[in-house]
Design a protein around this motif. Structure first.
Motif, PDB file in Angstrom:
ATOM      1  N   ARG A 101       0.807  -1.223   0.000  1.00 40.56           N
ATOM      2  CA  ARG A 101       0.000   0.000   0.000  1.00 40.56           C
ATOM      3  C   ARG A 101       0.837   1.269   0.000  1.00 40.56           C
ATOM      4  N   THR A 102       2.028   1.254   0.606  1.00 41.09           N
ATOM      5  CA  THR A 102       2.823   2.476   0.646  1.00 41.09           C
ATOM      6  C   THR A 102       3.250   2.915  -0.755  1.00 41.09           C
ATOM      7  N   PRO A 103       3.812   2.035  -1.594  1.00 43.06           N
ATOM      8  CA  PRO A 103       4.105   2.457  -2.970  1.00 43.06           C
ATOM      9  C   PRO A 103       2.850   2.842  -3.746  1.00 43.06           C
ATOM     10  N   ALA A 104       1.730   2.191  -3.443  1.00 45.84           N
ATOM     11  CA  ALA A 104       0.493   2.530  -4.147  1.00 45.84           C
ATOM     12  C   ALA A 104       0.038   3.941  -3.810  1.00 45.84           C
ATOM     13  N   VAL A 105       0.174   4.348  -2.554  1.00 47.05           N
ATOM     14  CA  VAL A 105      -0.164   5.717  -2.160  1.00 47.05           C
ATOM     15  C   VAL A 105       0.725   6.705  -2.907  1.00 47.05           C
ATOM     16  N   THR A 106       2.030   6.433  -2.920  1.00 45.98           N
ATOM     17  CA  THR A 106       2.953   7.306  -3.635  1.00 45.98           C
ATOM     18  C   THR A 106       2.607   7.359  -5.117  1.00 45.98           C
ATOM     19  N   ALA A 107       2.338   6.204  -5.707  1.00 44.00           N
ATOM     20  CA  ALA A 107       2.028   6.153  -7.136  1.00 44.00           C
ATOM     21  C   ALA A 107       0.777   6.950  -7.455  1.00 44.00           C
ATOM     22  N   LEU A 108      -0.229   6.875  -6.588  1.00 39.18           N
ATOM     23  CA  LEU A 108      -1.452   7.644  -6.802  1.00 39.18           C
ATOM     24  C   LEU A 108      -1.142   9.140  -6.805  1.00 39.18           C
ATOM     25  N   ALA A 109      -0.360   9.593  -5.841  1.00 40.55           N
ATOM     26  CA  ALA A 109      -0.007  11.014  -5.769  1.00 40.55           C
ATOM     27  C   ALA A 109       0.874  11.432  -6.942  1.00 40.55           C
ATOM     28  N   ALA A 126      17.246   1.049  -1.202  1.00 44.26           N
ATOM     29  CA  ALA A 126      17.296  -0.183  -1.993  1.00 44.26           C
ATOM     30  C   ALA A 126      16.623  -1.346  -1.263  1.00 44.26           C
ATOM     31  N   GLY A 127      15.792  -1.037  -0.272  1.00 44.63           N
ATOM     32  CA  GLY A 127      15.094  -2.078   0.469  1.00 44.63           C
ATOM     33  C   GLY A 127      13.761  -2.425  -0.172  1.00 44.63           C
ATOM     34  N   PRO A 128      12.902  -3.157   0.560  1.00 47.86           N
ATOM     35  CA  PRO A 128      11.611  -3.572   0.011  1.00 47.86           C
ATOM     36  C   PRO A 128      10.745  -2.415  -0.465  1.00 47.86           C
ATOM     37  N   GLN A 129      10.763  -1.299   0.259  1.00 48.96           N
ATOM     38  CA  GLN A 129       9.950  -0.163  -0.174  1.00 48.96           C
ATOM     39  C   GLN A 129      10.488   0.443  -1.472  1.00 48.96           C
ATOM     40  N   ALA A 130      11.797   0.514  -1.607  1.00 50.89           N
ATOM     41  CA  ALA A 130      12.363   1.043  -2.848  1.00 50.89           C
ATOM     42  C   ALA A 130      11.985   0.161  -4.031  1.00 50.89           C
ATOM     43  N   LEU A 131      12.075  -1.155  -3.853  1.00 46.79           N
ATOM     44  CA  LEU A 131      11.703  -2.073  -4.940  1.00 46.79           C
ATOM     45  C   LEU A 131      10.220  -1.949  -5.263  1.00 46.79           C
ATOM     46  N   GLY A 132       9.391  -1.848  -4.226  1.00 47.10           N
ATOM     47  CA  GLY A 132       7.966  -1.683  -4.453  1.00 47.10           C
ATOM     48  C   GLY A 132       7.646  -0.388  -5.182  1.00 47.10           C
ATOM     49  N   GLY A 181      18.872  16.013 -12.578  1.00 52.82           N
ATOM     50  CA  GLY A 181      18.328  15.608 -13.865  1.00 52.82           C
ATOM     51  C   GLY A 181      17.067  14.778 -13.749  1.00 52.82           C
ATOM     52  N   ALA A 182      16.397  14.851 -12.613  1.00 55.38           N
ATOM     53  CA  ALA A 182      15.262  13.970 -12.350  1.00 55.38           C
ATOM     54  C   ALA A 182      13.932  14.615 -12.737  1.00 55.38           C
ATOM     55  N   ASP A 183      13.003  13.767 -13.150  1.00 55.01           N
ATOM     56  CA  ASP A 183      11.600  14.165 -13.297  1.00 55.01           C
ATOM     57  C   ASP A 183      10.800  13.747 -12.064  1.00 55.01           C
ATOM     58  N   VAL A 184      11.206  12.644 -11.436  1.00 48.84           N
ATOM     59  CA  VAL A 184      10.569  12.130 -10.220  1.00 48.84           C
ATOM     60  C   VAL A 184      11.669  11.676  -9.271  1.00 48.84           C
ATOM     61  N   VAL A 185      11.554  12.044  -8.010  1.00 48.43           N
ATOM     62  CA  VAL A 185      12.477  11.601  -6.965  1.00 48.43           C
ATOM     63  C   VAL A 185      11.648  10.958  -5.858  1.00 48.43           C
ATOM     64  N   VAL A 186      12.043   9.756  -5.445  1.00 44.26           N
ATOM     65  CA  VAL A 186      11.348   9.083  -4.353  1.00 44.26           C
ATOM     66  C   VAL A 186      12.360   8.680  -3.290  1.00 44.26           C
ATOM     67  N   CYS A 187      12.061   9.014  -2.043  1.00 42.52           N
ATOM     68  CA  CYS A 187      12.944   8.723  -0.912  1.00 42.52           C
ATOM     69  C   CYS A 187      12.304   7.636  -0.055  1.00 42.52           C
ATOM     70  N   CYS A 188      12.961   6.482   0.003  1.00 43.30           N
ATOM     71  CA  CYS A 188      12.445   5.315   0.733  1.00 43.30           C
ATOM     72  C   CYS A 188      13.523   4.825   1.692  1.00 43.30           C
ATOM     73  N   THR A 189      13.944   5.662   2.627  1.00 41.35           N
ATOM     74  CA  THR A 189      15.075   5.342   3.481  1.00 41.35           C
ATOM     75  C   THR A 189      14.716   5.534   4.950  1.00 41.35           C
ATOM     76  N   THR A 190      15.640   5.148   5.798  1.00 46.32           N
ATOM     77  CA  THR A 190      15.498   5.397   7.231  1.00 46.32           C
ATOM     78  C   THR A 190      16.322   6.609   7.667  1.00 46.32           C
ATOM     79  N   ALA A 191      16.707   7.436   6.711  1.00 41.20           N
ATOM     80  CA  ALA A 191      17.532   8.611   7.014  1.00 41.20           C
ATOM     81  C   ALA A 191      16.814   9.555   7.968  1.00 41.20           C
ATOM     82  N   ARG A 192      17.569  10.221   8.783  1.00 39.23           N
ATOM     83  CA  ARG A 192      17.020  11.221   9.702  1.00 39.23           C
ATOM     84  C   ARG A 192      17.472  12.628   9.341  1.00 39.23           C
ATOM     85  N   THR A 193      18.335  12.737   8.343  1.00 38.89           N
ATOM     86  CA  THR A 193      18.810  14.033   7.849  1.00 38.89           C
ATOM     87  C   THR A 193      18.684  14.044   6.330  1.00 38.89           C
TER      88      THR A 193
END
Length: 297
Positions: A101-109, A126-132, A181-193
């Motif tokens: 559902r998380t990638p689906a929400v992003t894809a809808l937006a 590069a984890g499960p959310q990135a692949l999804g 050079g991006a048209d779409v950027v998606v951040c799927c990490t545990t970063a705090r900064t």
């Protein structure tokens, strides 16, 4: 005994389920809040929701140390209930539901926010959310041609590149500067900064961040938030949990919610970046779980 329910929906079907709930009039601002309880291994989350003929609750665990021993960071179960009687109907894998559902929400937006000719996707993580997200965005962006994967470790980065190539996309690993050079950027990490310099993002681009639901963690910087038009799942939730926005000082007056975006009530301009911040909401799990149940019944 209620039986287990296997998730068989693809990303487009999950997107359709989410969209149907929003177009059906769900008030995203009135949905129940998520509760979070710290525990020694991390955090326990409880996410209840009710809409139409169904209700449900997800109990999820967030265990940051799990990946170091080969276990998923997100755990849990989802209990789907009959709406009028609250009788249990089915039990679903909570982690699998979140991964869908998380990638689906992003894809809808992103479908609503991206330029019609969007071709280059930059994915942080590069984890499960990135692949999804790679799969979901490939499904909703017909012009997508190229992917750059930005990840800390070469091994997972190579796996994500191979996954993107398997989707028919030209793919390579790269660095944070790829956002220029991006048209779409998606951040799927545990970063705090912040992961990149927000000044590099082109006006044509849409950025989505899904990695955190904490007020003191963020994946994008104040420069991007200051430049961008801002979209969230719900204003109330974002102002409680979205560190990307809170740490940049963004107020409610700048936020459009996902319902407004999907129904056309929110304007989408392409003369500046569009930023979608997702923290995850319980109605999304319910929408996807209910769609799966209805398919099998």
């Amino acid at each position: 005994m209620i039986g287990p329910l296997e998730l068989e929906l693809d990303h487009l079907e999950a997107v359709a389920a989410l969209e149907a709930v929003l177009r059906g009039g769900l008030d995203v601002e009135a949905c129940p809040a998520r509760s979070a309880v710290p525990v020694p291994a991390g955090e326990l989350l409880m996410m209840p929701a009710a809409a139409g003929e169904f209700a449900g609750v997800k109990i999820a665990g967030v265990a940051p140390a799990n990946p170091t021993v080969g276990l998923p960071r997100i755990t849990g179960s989802y209990l789907l209930l009959d709406g009028p009687t609250l009788q249990p109907l089915a039990l679903l894998d909570g982690a699998a539901l979140t991964t869908l559902r998380t990638p689906a929400v992003t894809a809808l937006a992103v479908r609503e926010l991206a330029a019609p000719d969007a071709r280059h996707l930059v994915v942080f993580g590069a984890g499960p959310q990135a692949l999804g997200h790679l799969s979901a965005l490939r499904a909703v962006l017909p012009g997508l041609e190229r992917v750059t994967v930005v990840a800390r470790r070469p091994g997972p980065a190579a796996e994500a590149v191979a996954h993107a190539a398997g989707l028919g996309l030209a793919a390579a690993a790269g660095g944070p500067e790829a956002v220029a050079g991006a048209d779409v950027v998606v951040c799927c990490t545990t970063a705090r900064t912040p992961l990149f310099d927000g000044r590099l993002v082109p006006d044509r681009a849409v950025v989505a961040a899904v990695g955190s639901h904490e007020p003191d963690a963020r994946e994008v910087d104040a420069e991007l938030v200051g430049r961008a038009d801002l979209f969230v799942e719900a204003r109330e939730v974002a102002l409680r949990e979205a560190g990307d926005l809170l740490m940049a000082g963004a107020g409610a007056e700048r936020l459009a919610n996902l319902s407004e975006l999907v129904t056309g009530a929110a304007a989408v301009r392409h003369d500046r970046p569009r930023f979608f911040k997702s923290v995850g909401m319980a109605w999304q799990d319910l929408a996807v779980a209910a769609a799966q149940y209805e398919r099998q019944h």
